[in-house]
Design a protein around this motif. Structure first.
Motif, PDB file in Angstrom:
ATOM      1  N   UNK A 119       0.816  -1.218   0.000  1.00 38.73           N
ATOM      2  CA  UNK A 119       0.000   0.000   0.000  1.00 38.73           C
ATOM      3  C   UNK A 119       0.850   1.268   0.000  1.00 38.73           C
ATOM      4  N   UNK A 120       1.982   1.266   0.680  1.00 37.49           N
ATOM      5  CA  UNK A 120       2.831   2.459   0.703  1.00 37.49           C
ATOM      6  C   UNK A 120       3.387   2.754  -0.686  1.00 37.49           C
ATOM      7  N   UNK A 121       3.824   1.726  -1.388  1.00 37.89           N
ATOM      8  CA  UNK A 121       4.320   1.911  -2.753  1.00 37.89           C
ATOM      9  C   UNK A 121       3.202   2.409  -3.661  1.00 37.89           C
ATOM     10  N   UNK A 122       2.011   1.858  -3.488  1.00 37.50           N
ATOM     11  CA  UNK A 122       0.872   2.296  -4.297  1.00 37.50           C
ATOM     12  C   UNK A 122       0.537   3.759  -4.029  1.00 37.50           C
ATOM     13  N   UNK A 123       0.621   4.184  -2.772  1.00 34.90           N
ATOM     14  CA  UNK A 123       0.344   5.591  -2.464  1.00 34.90           C
ATOM     15  C   UNK A 123       1.303   6.515  -3.216  1.00 34.90           C
ATOM     16  N   UNK A 124       2.558   6.104  -3.306  1.00 35.72           N
ATOM     17  CA  UNK A 124       3.532   6.909  -4.055  1.00 35.72           C
ATOM     18  C   UNK A 124       3.154   6.992  -5.528  1.00 35.72           C
ATOM     19  N   UNK A 125       2.726   5.875  -6.108  1.00 33.74           N
ATOM     20  CA  UNK A 125       2.370   5.869  -7.529  1.00 33.74           C
ATOM     21  C   UNK A 125       1.072   6.619  -7.805  1.00 33.74           C
ATOM     22  N   UNK A 126       0.240   6.772  -6.783  1.00 28.43           N
ATOM     23  CA  UNK A 126      -1.033   7.474  -6.938  1.00 28.43           C
ATOM     24  C   UNK A 126      -0.959   8.935  -6.494  1.00 28.43           C
ATOM     25  N   UNK A 127       0.162   9.356  -5.933  1.00 33.32           N
ATOM     26  CA  UNK A 127       0.259  10.671  -5.303  1.00 33.32           C
ATOM     27  C   UNK A 127      -0.016  11.813  -6.264  1.00 33.32           C
ATOM     28  N   UNK A 128       0.371  11.679  -7.521  1.00 36.48           N
ATOM     29  CA  UNK A 128       0.208  12.768  -8.489  1.00 36.48           C
ATOM     30  C   UNK A 128      -1.027  12.615  -9.363  1.00 36.48           C
ATOM     31  N   UNK A 129      -1.897  11.692  -9.018  1.00 34.93           N
ATOM     32  CA  UNK A 129      -3.133  11.511  -9.784  1.00 34.93           C
ATOM     33  C   UNK A 129      -3.953  12.797  -9.743  1.00 34.93           C
ATOM     34  N   UNK A 130      -4.354  13.321 -10.909  1.00 32.25           N
ATOM     35  CA  UNK A 130      -5.122  14.559 -10.923  1.00 32.25           C
ATOM     36  C   UNK A 130      -6.586  14.318 -10.564  1.00 32.25           C
ATOM     37  N   UNK A 131      -7.287  15.382 -10.327  1.00 35.67           N
ATOM     38  CA  UNK A 131      -8.707  15.297  -9.979  1.00 35.67           C
ATOM     39  C   UNK A 131      -9.568  15.229 -11.238  1.00 35.67           C
TER      40      UNK A 131
END
Length: 204
Positions: A119-131
Motif C-alpha cells: 500500500x505504501x508503494x501504491x500511495x507513491x504511484x497514486x500521489x500525483x493523480x489529478x482530480x
C-alpha cells in the motif's frame, strides 16, 4: 464518450476477438490488466487486440510486469501503457485524462510470480493523480467491487484513498473475478470491475 472497459483476459482469445468487435462502437478502450497467466502468453490476446484502432489505455495486472506489457504492445500504435503515471488521450469524442497503476495491491498470497505492490508503494504511484479524470487500476479499491468468492474484501486501501481525494469520474479495475461486471459508486465516482466480457460505459 463511449468507453469499452475490460480486464482479466488471461489468454482468452475468443474474449479478445469479441472486444475487437465491441471497440467499433467505442471512442476509448481501457484494459485493466491480466492479459497473461503468470507471465506466460501475453501475445495470445495482444496479437488480437492490436487490431483495435481506437485510443487505448492499458495497465499491467499481477500476471505481467509493466515492462512485459510495454514490449508486447510495441505493434499496437494506438495503445498506451500506464503504471504510476498519466496521459491525456485524444478521442473522437474529446480528450480523456487518465492515470494508471497496475499490479496486485495489496500484495497477494500468490507468491513470487505475482507482480504486486504494498500500500505504501501504491500511495507513491497514486500521489500525483489529478482530480476529475479516469483512474485505471488492476486492483479494486477496498470494500467496493472486491468481494471474493467467500465474501471477503480484497481491495486496496490506497486506491480508495486516492478516489476520495481526487474524485475521478470513472475507475476501471479487475483482479477479483467473483465481482466481474459489478458497478458501484463511491461518492460521485463510478467504479467498475470490468471482467473479460467487456462493458461499454457512457461518460459525459
Amino acid at each position: 464518450m463511449n468507453i469499452l472497459c475490460f480486464s482479466d483476459l488471461h489468454r482468452d482469445q475468443n474474449a479478445a476477438r469479441n472486444l475487437v468487435e465491441m471497440a467499433e462502437d467505442a471512442d476509448l478502450v481501457i484494459g485493466a490488466g491480466d492479459f497473461a497467466n503468470q507471465h506466460q502468453g501475453l501475445a495470445d490476446t495482444l496479437d488480437i487486440l492490436c487490431q483495435i484502432e481506437k485510443p487505448a489505455c492499458l495497465v499491467p495486472g499481477n500476471g505481467e510486469t509493466v515492462e512485459e506489457l510495454r514490449r508486447a504492445t510495441q505493434d499496437w500504435p494506438t495503445a498506451f501503457v500506464l503504471h504510476g503515471e498519466g496521459h491525456t488521450l485524444s478521442t473522437s469524442a474529446g480528450e480523456a485524462a487518465l492515470w494508471g497503476v497496475g499490479g496486485g495491491i495489496p500484495v497477494t498470497p500468490f507468491g513470487d510470480w505475482s507482480y504486486d505492490f504494498d500500500e505504501d508503494c501504491a500511495r507513491e504511484m497514486l500521489a500525483s493523480c489529478p482530480s476529475g479524470g479516469i483512474l485505471v487500476t488492476h486492483s479494486p479499491p477496498i470494500d467496493t467491487v472486491d468481494h471474493d468468492s467467500s465474501g471477503r474484501i480484497r481491495g486496496s486501501v490506497s486506491i480508495r484513498e486516492c478516489i476520495l481525494r481526487c474524485h475521478p469520474k470513472l475507475v476501471v479495475c479487475g483482479h477479483i473475478h467473483s465481482d466481474w461486471g459489478k458497478q458501484v459508486r463511491l461518492e460521485d465516482t463510478l467504479i467498475l470491475n470490468a471482467g473479460p466480457l467487456g462493458t461499454i460505459i457512457e461518460l459525459d
